[in-house]
Enzyme design. Structure first.
Site, PDB file in Angstrom:
ATOM      1  N   SER A   1      59.690  40.632  15.406  1.00 21.63           N
ATOM      2  CA  SER A   1      58.638  40.322  14.468  1.00 21.63           C
ATOM      3  C   SER A   1      58.810  39.284  13.561  1.00 21.63           C
ATOM      4  O   SER A   1      58.430  39.249  12.397  1.00 21.63           O
ATOM      5  CB  SER A   1      58.442  41.685  13.742  1.00 21.63           C
ATOM      6  OG  SER A   1      57.950  42.653  14.348  1.00 21.63           O
ATOM      7  N   HIS A   2      59.583  38.123  14.046  1.00 20.54           N
ATOM      8  CA  HIS A   2      59.731  37.129  13.278  1.00 20.54           C
ATOM      9  C   HIS A   2      59.022  35.909  14.088  1.00 20.54           C
ATOM     10  O   HIS A   2      59.411  35.194  14.960  1.00 20.54           O
ATOM     11  CB  HIS A   2      61.575  36.779  13.461  1.00 20.54           C
ATOM     12  CG  HIS A   2      62.314  37.624  12.978  1.00 20.54           C
ATOM     13  ND1 HIS A   2      63.649  38.137  13.223  1.00 20.54           N
ATOM     14  CD2 HIS A   2      62.033  38.700  11.905  1.00 20.54           C
ATOM     15  CE1 HIS A   2      64.254  38.905  12.727  1.00 20.54           C
ATOM     16  NE2 HIS A   2      63.316  39.525  11.768  1.00 20.54           N
ATOM     17  N   HIS A   3      58.006  35.483  13.163  1.00 24.75           N
ATOM     18  CA  HIS A   3      57.192  34.262  13.881  1.00 24.75           C
ATOM     19  C   HIS A   3      57.772  33.024  12.964  1.00 24.75           C
ATOM     20  O   HIS A   3      57.814  32.744  11.829  1.00 24.75           O
ATOM     21  CB  HIS A   3      55.794  34.481  13.191  1.00 24.75           C
ATOM     22  CG  HIS A   3      55.456  35.861  13.655  1.00 24.75           C
ATOM     23  ND1 HIS A   3      54.310  36.590  12.857  1.00 24.75           N
ATOM     24  CD2 HIS A   3      55.563  36.555  14.995  1.00 24.75           C
ATOM     25  CE1 HIS A   3      53.925  37.766  13.791  1.00 24.75           C
ATOM     26  NE2 HIS A   3      54.907  37.609  14.825  1.00 24.75           N
TER      27      HIS A   3
ATOM     28  N   GLU B   1      60.242  33.304  18.342  1.00 23.39           N
ATOM     29  CA  GLU B   1      60.593  34.863  17.944  1.00 23.39           C
ATOM     30  C   GLU B   1      62.044  34.840  18.164  1.00 23.39           C
ATOM     31  O   GLU B   1      62.570  34.121  18.563  1.00 23.39           O
ATOM     32  CB  GLU B   1      59.655  35.797  18.830  1.00 23.39           C
ATOM     33  CG  GLU B   1      58.549  36.735  17.986  1.00 23.39           C
ATOM     34  CD  GLU B   1      58.966  37.771  17.293  1.00 23.39           C
ATOM     35  OE1 GLU B   1      60.282  37.653  17.029  1.00 23.39           O
ATOM     36  OE2 GLU B   1      58.241  38.403  17.112  1.00 23.39           O
ATOM     37  N   HIS B   2      62.587  36.156  18.031  1.00 23.12           N
ATOM     38  CA  HIS B   2      63.824  36.499  18.206  1.00 23.12           C
ATOM     39  C   HIS B   2      63.611  37.637  19.223  1.00 23.12           C
ATOM     40  O   HIS B   2      63.370  38.974  18.840  1.00 23.12           O
ATOM     41  CB  HIS B   2      64.329  37.121  17.067  1.00 23.12           C
ATOM     42  CG  HIS B   2      64.933  35.962  16.335  1.00 23.12           C
ATOM     43  ND1 HIS B   2      64.843  35.834  14.846  1.00 23.12           N
ATOM     44  CD2 HIS B   2      65.398  34.619  16.591  1.00 23.12           C
ATOM     45  CE1 HIS B   2      65.426  34.839  14.252  1.00 23.12           C
ATOM     46  NE2 HIS B   2      65.833  34.106  15.350  1.00 23.12           N
TER      47      HIS B   2
END
Length: 544
Positions: free
Chosen positions: A480-482, A320-321
């Site tokens: 919310s970066h998978h 994730e970030h």
């Protein structure tokens, strides 16, 4: 016939005759891929687990978004269908960070579309960390440009830290205002360079969609359609001849007797009928959580640990970030009302000589304290929202100031302990084990978050901001970066897919998703997803 929510009540979800390509997932990856393949003359079927949302429902969804306690419900996420567990040290709120439906998670994304830098593909070579990608920036350079054109990216040529480009963005950058000028002035005094932020949001009319008119609810819904979402290319794919079947969640993949190719995607209809879609090629485009879940659920005698999992790495290296944020208040600038599109970024702290701290992408945001809904909703990074019977006049903020936020996306290294697995103790509405997400930050991420907070604090202090507060680097928010979970590589023992995104184990099974990312960088992943999808489409077309 249509239901109250506009969805058709009579839809033919029976399988098509054996297709050329079956795409699982109708988000940005599946949409771009299906459009490219259908335009090239291939027979394409897209199976999507979620519904087809009617465009006309977006105003009502925006109204939901403005209610403090209903953000997750904007796109109908939650319940038994979307059940999950989170076993890591930090509870991961998965359903607030994804959308199931035609358009996928780009229905509620912010719209930012920077390119990865050259160093992101070379982490092992440059820093002795993680692994190198089996391809480099130059392999994706033309596809980055093509993806920018397809999505309609607005941006300028003023970024001195950008990797090399072929030509300008297709749309001009968004204008700046008085608050942005304050940022620029303060950063200039500190030797920090700001530049335009590339984003797939129309700064002028483009591709039949309107110019952005400033609803300022981009997360989680754009009522005007000026912000790109994956359903744009899903519609184009259908116009080119592709068939898209919604509410058709794929339960498993079946392979041939030799275990060398996938024969069918087994899916359910809303009335629980089980069907099989056969195809020559299959592409998984359902995201970095549902793709490993599907592979791990597709067990057989040949693949007792899950399909395409001879390496044992399906689901591992989830990334994730983490987000570092610093907030402060300044007097309201004259002549500007709050806008959402946040036109400025800085990539100055992205490329680095030493291994630590890692890459940082700075975002410069603005918001008025005269917005009662925004002020009372709060933030998961700073405060809990005040809602319902707990709300009173005393909760209303003092009006007149501007709340500035400097946020940083921070690079996370891939680690095996961060992963998506199956939780056999809980099942979804079809009786399948739910995904279990384990995620936490390591020492390098904490050091990078602390560095980002220090930068942001110095900027706001130089602006004379008051009431400065920061996130906790030990317990950050996430973007919310998978990414990760079916990583790309040349060695079948250390990766799940090869450089052409084909699984090492099955000759006709491909993955088009940020799940193939080897490392995460600190850039929003959607443009890279688009570039990889367009590259994969060319590869499949070339197979004949």
């Amino acid at each position: 016939m249509s239901a109250d929510d506009g969805r058709p009540t009579q839809v033919d979800r029976s399988p098509s005759p054996r297709a050329d390509v079956c795409v699982v997932g109708a988000g940005v990856a599946g949409g771009l891929l299906a459009h490219s393949l259908a335009t090239a003359g291939l027979d394409v079927v897209v199976l999507e687990a979620g519904p087809r949302f009617e465009f006309g429902s977006r105003i009502e969804r925006m109204e939901r978004a403005l209610r403090p306690d209903s953000v997750q419900s904007v796109w109908d996420m939650g319940g038994e269908r979307d059940a999950f567990t989170s076993s890591g040290p930090q509870h991961y709120t998965l359903n607030q960070r994804r959308v199931k439906g035609v358009g996928g998670t780009t229905l509620h994304w912010a719209g930012y579309t920077p390119r990865l830098h050259e160093k992101d593909f070379e982490m092992r070579s440059r820093y002795g960390l993680a692994s190198d990608w089996p391809l480099g920036y130059d392999d994706l350079r033309s596809y980055f440009a093509e993806a920018e054109t397809e999505l309609g990216v607005a941006g300028g040529d003023d970024n001195p830290f950008s990797p090399p480009r072929e030509h300008d963005h297709p749309l001009p950058p968004f204008p700046t205002g008085p608050a942005d000028s304050r940022y620029v002035e303060a950063c200039s005094d500190l030797g920090i360079t700001l530049h335009s932020a590339p984003q797939a949001r129309n700064s002028e009319g483009y591709d039949g969609r309107s110019q952005c008119i400033g609803y300022s609810t981009c997360i989680p819904v754009c009522p005007s359609g000026a912000k790109y979402s994956g359903d744009v290319h899903v519609r184009k794919a259908e116009e080119a001849g592709a068939r898209v079947v919604d509410r058709a969640p794929v339960q498993s993949l079946e392979h041939d007797d030799a275990g060398e190719t996938v024969e069918a995607a087994v899916y359910n209809t809303p009335d629980a009928t089980e069907l099989r879609q056969e195809a020559r090629y299959f592409v998984l485009a359902g995201g970095a959580v549902e793709i490993p879940r599907l592979l791990l659920s597709s067990t057989s005698e040949a693949y007792p640990e899950g399909l395409a999992n001879s390496s044992g790495l399906v689901g591992n290296y989830f990334m994730e970030h983490p987000i570092a944020s610093v907030r402060g208040t300044i007097p309201k600038p004259d002549g500007q009302e709050p806008i959402f599109w946040w036109p400025l970024e800085s990539h100055q702290f992205y490329d680095h000589e030493e291994a630590t701290p890692g890459s940082i992408k700075l975002e410069f945001k603005q918001g008025s304290q005269t917005d009662p809904t925004g002020a009372l909703r709060g933030s998961d990074s700073f405060a809990s929202p005040v809602v319902g019977d707990d709300l009173s006049v005393e909760d209303s903020p003092e009006w007149g100031g501007w709340r500035l936020t400097i946020s940083a996306l921070v690079e996370m290294l891939p680690r095996e302990r961060n992963r998506v697995a199956l939780d056999e103790s809980q099942t979804d509405d079809h009786g399948n084990p739910v995904p279990d997400v384990a995620l936490d930050v390591g020492d390098r991420e904490v050091q990078t978050l602390e560095h980002a907070i220090d930068i942001g604090t110095r900027i706001l202090e130089s602006m004379g901001a008051t009431d400065i507060e920061t996130t906790d680097p030990e317990n950050p928010g996430y973007a919310s970066h998978h990414m990760g979970t079916t990583r790309m590589g040349a060695d079948p023992t250390e990766s799940v897919v090869n450089p052409q995104l084909r699984t090492h184990d099955l000759a006709n099974l491909f993955v088009s998703s940020s799940s193939v990312f080897v490392t995460a960088g600190a850039m929003n992943p959607t443009l890279t997803i688009g570039a990889l999808s367009l590259r994969l489409a060319d590869h499949i077309v070339g197979l004949g």
